[in-house]
Design an enzyme around this catalytic site. Sequence first.
Site, PDB file in Angstrom:
ATOM      1  N   THR A  82       0.903  -1.180   0.030  1.00 22.14           N
ATOM      2  CA  THR A  82      -0.161  -0.259   0.033  1.00 22.14           C
ATOM      3  C   THR A  82       0.854   1.163  -0.144  1.00 22.14           C
ATOM      4  OG1 THR A  82      -1.758  -1.106   1.066  1.00 22.14           O
ATOM      5  CG2 THR A  82      -1.945   1.223   1.330  1.00 22.14           C
ATOM      6  N   SER A  87       2.031   5.318  -2.022  1.00 25.13           N
ATOM      7  CA  SER A  87       2.119   5.812  -3.222  1.00 25.13           C
ATOM      8  C   SER A  87       3.245   5.405  -4.294  1.00 25.13           C
ATOM      9  CB  SER A  87       2.340   7.479  -3.068  1.00 25.13           C
ATOM     10  OG  SER A  87       3.897   7.473  -2.417  1.00 25.13           O
ATOM     11  N   ASP A 146       6.214  -4.261  -1.509  1.00 29.78           N
ATOM     12  CA  ASP A 146       5.355  -2.968  -0.846  1.00 29.78           C
ATOM     13  C   ASP A 146       6.560  -1.742  -0.652  1.00 29.78           C
ATOM     14  OD1 ASP A 146       3.814  -1.466   0.913  1.00 29.78           O
ATOM     15  OD2 ASP A 146       3.706  -2.974   2.750  1.00 29.78           O
ATOM     16  N   GLY A 147       6.077  -0.709  -0.030  1.00 34.40           N
ATOM     17  CA  GLY A 147       7.124   0.376   0.261  1.00 34.40           C
ATOM     18  C   GLY A 147       7.431   0.483   1.555  1.00 34.40           C
ATOM     19  N   ALA A 148       7.799   1.436   1.994  1.00 35.36           N
ATOM     20  CA  ALA A 148       8.275   1.738   3.640  1.00 35.36           C
ATOM     21  C   ALA A 148       8.331   3.362   3.667  1.00 35.36           C
ATOM     22  CB  ALA A 148       9.486   1.005   3.815  1.00 35.36           C
ATOM     23  N   LYS A 207       6.982   0.968   8.779  1.00 40.60           N
ATOM     24  CA  LYS A 207       5.950   0.934   7.981  1.00 40.60           C
ATOM     25  C   LYS A 207       4.612   1.306   8.611  1.00 40.60           C
ATOM     26  CE  LYS A 207       5.220  -2.434   4.821  1.00 40.60           C
ATOM     27  NZ  LYS A 207       4.663  -1.034   3.992  1.00 40.60           N
ATOM     28  N   GLY A 208       3.641   1.720   7.729  1.00 41.26           N
ATOM     29  CA  GLY A 208       2.338   2.156   8.359  1.00 41.26           C
ATOM     30  C   GLY A 208       1.991   3.528   8.288  1.00 41.26           C
ATOM     31  N   GLY A 213       0.678   4.980   5.735  1.00 45.23           N
ATOM     32  CA  GLY A 213      -0.758   5.047   5.446  1.00 45.23           C
ATOM     33  C   GLY A 213      -1.690   3.929   5.971  1.00 45.23           C
ATOM     34  N   GLU A 242      -0.184  -5.584   6.066  1.00 43.60           N
ATOM     35  CA  GLU A 242       1.075  -5.649   5.332  1.00 43.60           C
ATOM     36  C   GLU A 242       1.838  -6.524   6.092  1.00 43.60           C
ATOM     37  OE1 GLU A 242       1.248  -0.904   3.597  1.00 43.60           O
ATOM     38  OE2 GLU A 242       1.996  -1.307   5.519  1.00 43.60           O
TER      39      GLU A 242
HETATM   40  C1  5RP Z   1       1.353   2.237   4.201  1.00 44.55           C
HETATM   41  C2  5RP Z   1       2.995   1.855   4.250  1.00 44.55           C
HETATM   42  C3  5RP Z   1       3.652   2.590   3.004  1.00 44.55           C
HETATM   43  O1  5RP Z   1       4.255   1.273   2.504  1.00 44.55           O
HETATM   44  C4  5RP Z   1       4.503   3.404   3.444  1.00 44.55           C
HETATM   45  O2  5RP Z   1       3.755   4.449   4.147  1.00 44.55           O
HETATM   46  C5  5RP Z   1       5.364   4.159   2.207  1.00 44.55           C
HETATM   47  O3  5RP Z   1       4.119   4.961   1.516  1.00 44.55           O
HETATM   48  P1  5RP Z   1       4.527   5.974   0.237  1.00 44.55           P
HETATM   49  O4  5RP Z   1       5.142   4.871  -0.915  1.00 44.55           O
HETATM   50  O5  5RP Z   1       3.434   6.660  -0.064  1.00 44.55           O
HETATM   51  O6  5RP Z   1       5.883   6.869   0.698  1.00 44.55           O
HETATM   52  O7  5RP Z   1       3.444   1.405   4.879  1.00 44.55           O
HETATM   53  O8  5RP Z   1       0.874   1.484   5.589  1.00 44.55           O
END
Ligand code: 5RP
Length: 218
Positions: A28, A30, A81-83, A94-95, A97, A103
């Site tokens: 989850t 961007s 996934d992102g971070a 993470k988190g 979002g 996740e």
């Molecule tokens: C969501 C997350 C996302 O991976 C984290 O917030 C990074 O988000 P972005 O890619 O928008 O910078 O952990 O719960």
Amino acid sequence: MKSDEQKRRAAVAALGYIKDGITLGVGTGSTVDLFIDELPAHAHRLTSVVSSSNRSTEKLERLGIEVVSLSEVGDIDLYVDGADEATKHLHLIKGGGGALTREKVLAGASRRFVCIVDSSKLVGHLGAFPLPVEVVPMARSFVARQMIRAGGQPIWRQDFVTDNGNEILDVHNLRIANPVEMETRFNQIPGVVTVGIFAHRSADVLLVGDDTGVRVLE
Ligand code: 5RP
């Protein structure tokens, strides 16, 4: 270069980890949104897709990609996934979002976890980014007091409810010298659903998009 282009580079690089016939887990955020944008061209190679949030599920389905539940597929071959922060040891926060619980479940169920970030996310030590902690609503104040005792400054993420019906505390000013130990300790607090430190199940591969390309840390 804008961080969006760095994120896109990392997201595109993650496509290289897709193999024919796999079950893919989708995170989850961007950066993951940019990965999802590229997925329709690869969807025919995937046996099934599992998502970590309602947000990602809606985006995947809008693009014509069917999403199934984790229980239907068992383990995940590849999780992308992102971070919010990442270290060279592949420990993560993470988190940001608010999707940290699902996740963490998908990361735990995956054979390979590929994390995609822009260069601003790579840090020496975790903790400058406020640590998200998902809590059962009735335990919010209790958990907040435990976070203060641990040296943090918890801020309730107001007007936000997770996909699981819970609340988030964003804990500022923590010194996360030992991510594995802190993840273990915070997990023991009654009322904590998930702590946003991903150290026990860290990433297997970190793809860092920067101004010249993508750095691969393994
Ligand atoms: C969501 C997350 C996302 O991976 C984290 O917030 C990074 O988000 P972005 O890619 O928008 O910078 O952990 O719960």
